[in-house]
Design a protein around this motif. Structure first.
Motif, PDB file in Angstrom:
ATOM      1  N   ASP B 101       0.842  -1.192   0.000  1.00  0.00           N
ATOM      2  CA  ASP B 101       0.000   0.000   0.000  1.00  0.00           C
ATOM      3  C   ASP B 101       0.884   1.252   0.000  1.00  0.00           C
ATOM      4  N   ALA B 102       0.766   2.033  -1.066  1.00  0.00           N
ATOM      5  CA  ALA B 102       1.544   3.271  -1.155  1.00  0.00           C
ATOM      6  C   ALA B 102       1.052   4.299  -0.146  1.00  0.00           C
ATOM      7  N   LEU B 104       0.665   3.909   2.868  1.00  0.00           N
ATOM      8  CA  LEU B 104       1.343   3.728   4.158  1.00  0.00           C
ATOM      9  C   LEU B 104       2.739   4.335   4.184  1.00  0.00           C
ATOM     10  N   VAL B 105       3.179   4.820   3.032  1.00  0.00           N
ATOM     11  CA  VAL B 105       4.493   5.459   2.958  1.00  0.00           C
ATOM     12  C   VAL B 105       4.287   6.965   3.060  1.00  0.00           C
ATOM     13  N   SER B 106       5.013   7.591   3.937  1.00  0.00           N
ATOM     14  CA  SER B 106       4.836   9.031   4.123  1.00  0.00           C
ATOM     15  C   SER B 106       5.278   9.786   2.876  1.00  0.00           C
ATOM     16  N   ASP B 107       4.754  10.985   2.733  1.00  0.00           N
ATOM     17  CA  ASP B 107       5.172  11.877   1.639  1.00  0.00           C
ATOM     18  C   ASP B 107       4.799  11.334   0.271  1.00  0.00           C
ATOM     19  N   ASN B 108       3.791  10.491   0.206  1.00  0.00           N
ATOM     20  CA  ASN B 108       3.346  10.035  -1.114  1.00  0.00           C
ATOM     21  C   ASN B 108       2.528  11.132  -1.771  1.00  0.00           C
TER      22      ASN B 108
END
Lengths: 108, 108
Positions: B101-102, B104-108
């Motif tokens: 899941d993108a 869940l990555v910060s700064d997406n």
């Protein structure tokens, strides 16, 4: 559906609890999005899905889509990719790669 | 980059040398592309890349992209998906899933 080459990379951080190292690897992975032959890119973390067939032990998942094998081969030798490996390989304990080519499936 | 949920499934056929069974599974996998929450789909076979970090032992790779976890959860319960499992599960020996899941990555 167009022919497409998908390069999936799963990274296991050496120190997954180290937030600074995680952020550094995220930033490093994002530099790969700028390689000229990359058509689509995704950086993700394991979703909260949990069935027996699911591996959710990795730290990061990178998906890069290319038009074909040649474009992925060019990526491997691209200075941006080589610099990424030089600068960040010390952060991961393991990488697992799956290269999947839609052009090898009939009737695409 | 938009938030995106990528569901990667790797299939190992029970009888990889059986062309009829392989074609049947291909056709079955393609029915999944019609599930309404699927935003992007890719069916591939292992590319002729061969490094130590590459797993090229699987028979087929399915990538399905969703807008988010909820849409993937809906897919799991969709009649098309349930029928696929009922009709084709006997053909594979193993499946390996990675849900990434993108969001869940910060700064997406």
């Amino acid at each position: 559906m167009p022919t497409r080459f998908i390069h999936n990379v799963f990274f296991w951080l050496k120190n997954p609890a180290n937030a600074g190292e995680a952020k550094a690897l995220e930033a490093g992975i994002r530099t790969l999005f700028d390689v000229s032959t990359v058509q689509d890119a995704h950086l993700g973390k394991p979703a909260p899905t949990d069935r027996s067939v699911i591996d959710n032990t990795y730290s990061y998942h990178l998906m890069l889509a290319f038009n074909n094998l040649d474009d992925q081969t060019a990526y491997q030798g691209d200075p941006i990719h080589l610099k990424f490996v030089d600068d960040y390989a010390h952060l991961w304990e393991r990488v697992q790669v799956y290269d999947s080519d839609a052009g090898l499936v009939s009737d695409n």
